[in-house]
Write a protein that holds these residues in place. Structure first.
Motif, PDB file in Angstrom:
ATOM      1  N   GLU A  94      -0.050   6.893 -11.959  1.00  0.00           N
ATOM      2  CA  GLU A  94       0.357   8.264 -11.656  1.00  0.00           C
ATOM      3  C   GLU A  94      -0.279   9.290 -12.580  1.00  0.00           C
ATOM      4  OE1 GLU A  94       2.297   5.723 -12.505  1.00  0.00           O
ATOM      5  OE2 GLU A  94       4.020   6.296 -13.748  1.00  0.00           O
ATOM      6  N   HIS A 117       1.879   1.717  -3.469  1.00  0.00           N
ATOM      7  CA  HIS A 117       0.702   2.142  -4.244  1.00  0.00           C
ATOM      8  C   HIS A 117       0.398   3.605  -3.984  1.00  0.00           C
ATOM      9  CE1 HIS A 117      -0.856  -2.255  -4.461  1.00  0.00           C
ATOM     10  NE2 HIS A 117       0.106  -2.011  -5.323  1.00  0.00           N
ATOM     11  N   ALA A 118       0.471   3.986  -2.713  1.00  0.00           N
ATOM     12  CA  ALA A 118       0.176   5.378  -2.361  1.00  0.00           C
ATOM     13  C   ALA A 118       1.116   6.320  -3.108  1.00  0.00           C
ATOM     14  CB  ALA A 118       0.310   5.573  -0.856  1.00  0.00           C
ATOM     15  N   HIS A 119       2.368   5.919  -3.217  1.00  0.00           N
ATOM     16  CA  HIS A 119       3.335   6.775  -3.892  1.00  0.00           C
ATOM     17  C   HIS A 119       3.062   6.818  -5.393  1.00  0.00           C
ATOM     18  CE1 HIS A 119       7.524   8.264  -4.834  1.00  0.00           C
ATOM     19  NE2 HIS A 119       7.220   8.985  -3.789  1.00  0.00           N
ATOM     20  N   ARG A 120       2.699   5.678  -5.973  1.00  0.00           N
ATOM     21  CA  ARG A 120       2.345   5.678  -7.403  1.00  0.00           C
ATOM     22  C   ARG A 120       1.183   6.618  -7.640  1.00  0.00           C
ATOM     23  NH1 ARG A 120       3.474   1.581 -10.972  1.00  0.00           N
ATOM     24  NH2 ARG A 120       2.992   3.156 -12.513  1.00  0.00           N
ATOM     25  N   ILE A 121       0.136   6.456  -6.803  1.00  0.00           N
ATOM     26  CA  ILE A 121      -1.078   7.246  -7.000  1.00  0.00           C
ATOM     27  C   ILE A 121      -0.776   8.726  -6.785  1.00  0.00           C
ATOM     28  CG2 ILE A 121      -3.384   7.673  -6.064  1.00  0.00           C
ATOM     29  CD1 ILE A 121      -3.415   4.611  -5.465  1.00  0.00           C
ATOM     30  N   ALA A 122       0.188   9.017  -5.911  1.00  0.00           N
ATOM     31  CA  ALA A 122       0.558  10.414  -5.687  1.00  0.00           C
ATOM     32  C   ALA A 122       1.200  11.023  -6.927  1.00  0.00           C
ATOM     33  CB  ALA A 122       1.501  10.527  -4.496  1.00  0.00           C
ATOM     34  N   GLY A 123       1.512  10.183  -7.923  1.00  0.00           N
ATOM     35  CA  GLY A 123       1.963  10.746  -9.190  1.00  0.00           C
ATOM     36  C   GLY A 123       3.373  10.383  -9.594  1.00  0.00           C
ATOM     37  N   TYR A 124       3.924   9.326  -9.025  1.00  0.00           N
ATOM     38  CA  TYR A 124       5.302   8.974  -9.355  1.00  0.00           C
ATOM     39  C   TYR A 124       5.350   7.694 -10.181  1.00  0.00           C
ATOM     40  CZ  TYR A 124       6.439  12.463  -5.872  1.00  0.00           C
ATOM     41  OH  TYR A 124       6.534  13.624  -5.185  1.00  0.00           O
ATOM     42  N   SER A 125       6.386   7.603 -11.021  1.00  0.00           N
ATOM     43  CA  SER A 125       6.515   6.431 -11.874  1.00  0.00           C
ATOM     44  C   SER A 125       6.989   5.253 -11.047  1.00  0.00           C
ATOM     45  CB  SER A 125       7.526   6.701 -12.982  1.00  0.00           C
ATOM     46  OG  SER A 125       8.815   6.829 -12.417  1.00  0.00           O
ATOM     47  N   TRP A 126       6.974   4.082 -11.684  1.00  0.00           N
ATOM     48  CA  TRP A 126       7.398   2.873 -10.994  1.00  0.00           C
ATOM     49  C   TRP A 126       8.812   3.014 -10.464  1.00  0.00           C
ATOM     50  CZ3 TRP A 126      11.534  -0.283 -11.792  1.00  0.00           C
ATOM     51  CH2 TRP A 126      11.556  -1.449 -11.003  1.00  0.00           C
ATOM     52  N   PHE A 180      -5.761   5.013   2.360  1.00  0.00           N
ATOM     53  CA  PHE A 180      -5.751   3.576   2.639  1.00  0.00           C
ATOM     54  C   PHE A 180      -6.203   3.288   4.057  1.00  0.00           C
ATOM     55  CE2 PHE A 180      -2.917   4.374  -0.787  1.00  0.00           C
ATOM     56  CZ  PHE A 180      -2.958   3.254  -1.591  1.00  0.00           C
ATOM     57  N   PHE A 209       4.230   7.497   4.156  1.00  0.00           N
ATOM     58  CA  PHE A 209       5.633   7.195   3.910  1.00  0.00           C
ATOM     59  C   PHE A 209       6.379   7.405   5.219  1.00  0.00           C
ATOM     60  CE2 PHE A 209       4.143   9.413  -0.132  1.00  0.00           C
ATOM     61  CZ  PHE A 209       3.611   8.241  -0.652  1.00  0.00           C
ATOM     62  N   ASP A 231       0.819  -1.212   0.000  1.00  0.00           N
ATOM     63  CA  ASP A 231       0.000   0.000   0.000  1.00  0.00           C
ATOM     64  C   ASP A 231       0.857   1.268   0.000  1.00  0.00           C
ATOM     65  OD1 ASP A 231      -2.366  -1.269  -0.144  1.00  0.00           O
ATOM     66  OD2 ASP A 231      -2.861  -1.122   1.983  1.00  0.00           O
ATOM     67  N   ILE A 232       2.011   1.200   0.676  1.00  0.00           N
ATOM     68  CA  ILE A 232       2.862   2.399   0.722  1.00  0.00           C
ATOM     69  C   ILE A 232       3.373   2.707  -0.682  1.00  0.00           C
ATOM     70  CG2 ILE A 232       5.031   3.317   1.630  1.00  0.00           C
ATOM     71  CD1 ILE A 232       4.479   1.966   4.211  1.00  0.00           C
TER      72      ILE A 232
END
Lengths: 285, 372, 355
Positions: free
Chosen positions: C73, A180-189, C81, C87, A177-178
């Protein structure tokens, strides 16, 4: 109940002392030996009272070993340098290859994934000699015998599985989830891998790196077979102390003390990470 | 069946660095056949108290007697106590049925009677279909019911239930509460229920001991707790949704009593609605804290006015929140109310529904116009 | 055109089907609650919409555009969640700033965005703290602030109140609708608490057995449940049920050998085996009618729940306002059933019969 008796405390103290003596005695004894001449080491009965000498260390550093049968050339310092170079380069390469691989094994289910991971681990079970015989033939053909590149390559058999399996566990313990949260926040893989996954698994990576370093440092048989004098690490180089005129215990002891130092320094430095790493891994995020 | 008495019980946990006083001078009498709940949030001392009664923990000071016999020095097995654990603690190698029958077997009860009892208990708890399964293969809720069954099926002087219904399936909860209460009554089981869930305590207990910071705050029936909370803590802790709290200054004369609530609201009542003794107290202590339960606030004409924040209908009740002087006031009604967010709404409250607390000591001064 | 639309969306892992052919449309600014028990795939549904997991079949469209090839993204989605997923190595402020930084916003814009979200959620005073220094309530608010910071078109909230204490959950429930409306986003809110669902939703989509069993307003769900399953999921205590059959006149059901007349006319279903359902709050005490023994009296907030055994051994619950006169355990009472909370469900299919 929440209180312990005095007897319990006493027994505990005695047991702890015994364990400490058991583990510390060889190290202390080696340390003492490194400051003695061969004669005083071999005297019977042994004694802790002696006149300390640094001649063993001098011999190692200058490369001149005086024995009863005359003077011998030593290249211990070269061996030490080889050990440092081989171990660190192997660990760095194993980290570069192993950490992303560990992440892949932890996060993605792909065909034969488990089998590949297990095959890599199985290098650790196989007796090294089994691998070495065919390998030494290949190396001869490829011209890799007695090269740093060849040795570092073979050292991956030691380092890579360790790093892969330890770091994989740390990645698995990270909540997806952490990420995923970062991806959704707008960052690439890749940004997520760099900014989230790596920093959070860092204690585990440090622990695995240190372990791999120690294993590589202590390796004997790979270098014995695949390298000659100028590329040999300390473990193999120590054989030079077994001379025609007897075994040079004093210099062996000094050599051991020398060769403990790098790992010791590294362990001290990484200790903070190690403890944190070992406890972090146990707690699911 | 026996009376349980805790007399001046203390629990102090000592470590090298400090001593933690987990339970302080705790006095409690549980009558034979009574169901008492120890209610409080985590760290309030309820679990330590339970563990001392069960015998898993020594008392630091004080005595515990069951049926007149001191039990605090006895090992757990000799106290005649049955317990349902929060973590279920079922025996993994035994089936659910054997788990429930365990104590009956140990007591050498005839097999036929054992079976009959286990069956009746399992039916009550709706686990009769899983008696042959092993704990690891059933859900958490089912394990919890099995653990409860194992405790209740025994003959014991005292039943200790530690968070016994926390994992139960929501659809079963209300029915099981009823059945368990009925069972405990029927068998005159002296019971101590430890819970952090006031809904559970209210539903099951005859009396509730509210604990906070290791100290017993109030020991009374659920209705009494709601109507006459002893202090601001119990007042705000008990009741769902929680009581609305206002700081107010009282002004009174022969005819009227006026509460000037911080934020601008003014509540006025005829002085005749307050007892003379209370009026005297209010003159001496004009700075008070007012507690008003959400159900006592009625939408319509009234002195408490504000904009509707939200109006939420839950099927059998409506929660209305309005913003008054920068803070949120909650009113609850049994009926369905339709108010648009953003619209103006007035709320009223009867003097009989006011809880007045001393602002400094936080202890109750009055409930419904009569001295506490 | 709807902001978010799901068409025949399916997800399975190997042979295990999580859900099958879901359809849903959500308008701009609408709050749709996805309601279901644990293990029904609510969270997986949100992950599919966020793009961090891929559907087995079907399409997700965001603002009319097929999202299949849009990376998470780039979907313009914000998500909170259940386990907060903050983070851990960044401060609360940096957590909230992360979506703004991803858009390469200027430092001023980042600061302004963080300040705005923090003020809205009342966490201005803990912005410098690391996540482990925050209380659960503050963590949850930080997670919400992070989800809202970049003003996403679609906001996915995965049971955000699950891990906070009861008091805070209640406060947030009252506060959330205003907050969500201000954001203007289309909200998909996952919960397994029916009260939360009813309080927050414009519409509730009930997910059970891999299907949306009913998608309707809270009012319809509660008063006109599509199936017995839905009726059971909404309401505390849960609806009382009794297996019986509709009498030949279509105006009564058989309870313990006696006819119990029902308010609506079910002539079309005469003789059909049904499940008679009555909500506990629709059961009231009367001076005549069906008799029942009071087994236990259990107060529930401002109501009192009676466990009753009616004629024929039917066990049922009645939920009365605590202002009502409450009978003693062991006494015998007469019961009446209000039409509004009384339903008949087809015994074979579980569907509610329309009288």
């Amino acid at each position: 109940m929440d209180h312990t008796s005095t007897l319990e405390k006493l027994i505990r103290g005695v047991l702890i002392t015994l364990v400490v003596i058991f583990f510390m005695f060889p190290i202390v004894w080696i340390f003492l030996m490194s400051f003695q001449t061969n004669e005083s080491i071999l005297r019977i009965p042994p004694s802790v009272v002696f006149t300390p000498t640094v001649e063993n260390y001098v011999a190692l550093v200058t490369g001149q070993m005086k024995t009863a049968a005359g003077s011998l050339q030593l290249n211990f310092m070269q061996n030490l340098w080889n050990s440092v170079l081989l171990s660190s380069a192997s660990v760095v390469i194993a980290l570069i290859l192993g950490v992303p691989a560990a992440y892949a094994f932890a996060r993605f289910k792909f065909r034969l994934g488990e089998d590949i991971a297990f095959t890599l681990l199985s290098f650790r079970f196989a007796p090294p000699l089994l691998v070495l015989l065919p390998l030494s033939l290949y190396f001869k053909t490829l011209g890799l015998t007695n090269t740093y590149v060849g040795l570092i390559w073979v050292y991956q058999l030691i380092c890579l599985p360790l790093i892969l399996w330890i770091v994989r566990g740390y990645f698995e313990d990270l909540s997806p989830d952490i990420e995923h949260a970062h991806r959704i926040a707008g960052y690439s893989w890749f940004q997520t891998f760099r900014k989230i996954s790596i920093p959070l698994a860092l204690p585990g990576i440090a622990a695995a790196g240190l372990l791999a370093f120690i294993f590589a440092w202590n390796n004997f048989v790979f270098a014995l077979v695949l390298a000659s004098a100028d590329k040999q690490p300390v473990t193999v180089g120590a054989l030079a102390f077994v001379t025609a005129s007897g075994i040079q215990y004093g210099q062996i002891a000094a050599a051991i003390i020398f060769s403990i130092v790098p790992t010791f320094v590294l362990a001290m430095f990484a200790q903070r990470y190690l403890v944190e790493g070992l406890s972090l891994g146990a707690v699911k995020g | 069946m026996a009376e349980l008495v805790l007399n001046a019980v203390d629990k102090i946990y000592r470590t090298k660095k400090k001593a933690v006083h987990a339970v302080k001078d705790f006095n409690l009498t549980v009558k034979s056949g009574e169901i008492v709940a120890l209610l409080g949030s985590s760290g309030c001392g309820k679990t330590s108290t339970l563990r001392m009664i069960a015998g898993f923990e020594d008392v630091s000071n004080g005595t515990i007697t069951l049926g007149g016999k001191p039990i605090h020095a006895l090992p757990p097995s000799q106290r005649g106590v049955a317990m349902a654990f929060e973590a279920y603690s079922l025996y993994p190698p035994l089936t659910i049925g054997d788990n429930i029958a365990f104590a009956l077997k140990a007591a050498k009860m005839p097999a036929a009677e054992q079976q009959a009892r286990v069956k009746a208990m399992a039916e009550m708890l709706e686990i009769d279909g899983i008696l042959n399964k092993y704990p690891s293969s059933v859900s958490g809720g089912q394990q919890q019911r099995a653990s409860l069954g194992r405790a209740l099926v025994r003959q014991a002087g005292l039943y200790l239930l530690d968070e016994p219904m926390g994992q139960l399936e929501p659809q079963l909860r209300a029915v099981l509460r009823g059945r368990i209460k009925h069972y405990l009554r029927e068998h005159t089981c002296t019971t101590i229920l430890v819970t952090h869930d006031q809904t559970e305590a209210n539903a099951l207990a005859d009396r509730i001991a509210v604990m906070e910071g290791g100290v017993l705050q109030q020991f009374a029936s659920p209705a009494e707790l709601k109507a006459r909370p002893a202090n601001l803590f119990t007042g705000t802790f008990i009741g769902e949704p929680p009581m609305n709290i206002f700081d107010a200054t009282v002004e009174s004369n022969a005819k009227t009593v006026t509460f000037h609530v911080d934020g601008g609201t003014v509540l006025s009542y005829p002085a005749s609605e307050f007892s003379a003794a209370l009026l005297k107290q209010l003159v001496q202590n004009p700075k008070v804290t007012l507690g008003i339960r959400p159900y006592a606030l009625h939408a319509g004409k009234g002195p408490i006015t504000g904009k509707v924040v939200s109006c939420q209908w839950l099927g059998d009740q409506t929660h209305v929140a309005i913003e008054v002087g920068g803070r949120t006031v909650v009113s609850v009604a049994h009926e369905r109310i339709r108010e648009k967010p953003g619209s103006d709404l007035s709320l009223s409250v009867a003097s009989g529904d006011l809880h007045i607390f001393n602002r400094d000591s936080q202890s109750a001064m009055a409930h419904g116009g009569i001295l506490a | 055109m709807s902001q978010l639309s799901l068409r025949s969306l399916s997800k399975s892992f190997g042979t295990f089907t999580v859900f099958d052919k879901l359809d849903l449309d959500a308008e701009t600014g609408e709050i749709v609650v996805i309601f279901g028990g644990s293990g029904t795939g609510k969270t997986i549904l949100l992950r599919l919409i966020a793009g961090v997991e891929e559907p087995t079949a079907g399409t997700i469209s965001i603002a009319g555009e097929d999202a299949a090839d849009i990376a998470p993204e780039h979907r313009g989605v914000g998500m909170a969640f259940q386990n907060f997923a903050l983070f851990p190595h960044m401060s609360a402020a940096e957590n909230i700033a992360s979506p703004l930084r991803a858009m390469h916003a200027t430092e001023d814009k980042v600061a302004a965005g963080v300040a705005k979200a923090a003020k809205l959620l009342k966490i201005d005073h803990v912005l410098g703290h690391a996540p482990r220094e925050l209380s659960n309530g503050q963590k949850q608010r930080t997670a919400l602030a992070r989800a809202l910071a970049a003003e996403p078109r679609i906001l996915l909230l995965d049971d955000p109140l699950r891990n906070v204490d009861a008091k805070l959950r209640f406060e947030m429930r009252l506060e959330l609708p205003r907050l969500l409306r201000q954001s203007g986003a289309t909200v998909l809110y996952v919960t397994q608490d029916y009260k939360e669902a009813m309080a927050l939703a414009d519409r509730i989509a009930v997910l059970a057995g891999g299907k949306f069993v009913q998608i309707a307003t809270p009012e319809d769900i509660y008063l006109r449940p599509a199936t017995l399953g839905v009726a059971r999921l909404f309401g505390d205590p849960s609806i009382n049920t009794l297996d019986t059959a509709i009498a030949t006149d279509g105006a009564s059901v058989n309870v313990a050998g006696k006819p119990l007349s029902i308010a609506r006319d079910y002539k079309a279903h005469a003789g059909k085996p049904v499940t008679f359902g009555v909500r506990p709050e629709a059961v009231s005490l009367a001076t005549s009618g069906m008799t029942a023994e009071v087994m236990a009296v259990t107060p529930l907030n401002e109501r009192v729940v009676l466990l009753l055994t009616a004629e024929g051994g039917w066990e049922l619950l009645a939920s009365l306002p605590s202002t009502a006169k409450v009978p003693e355990p062991g006494s015998t009472v007469h019961l009446a059933f209000a039409a509004e909370g009384t339903h008949l469900f087809d015994k074979a299919t579980g569907e509610r019969l329309h009288g």
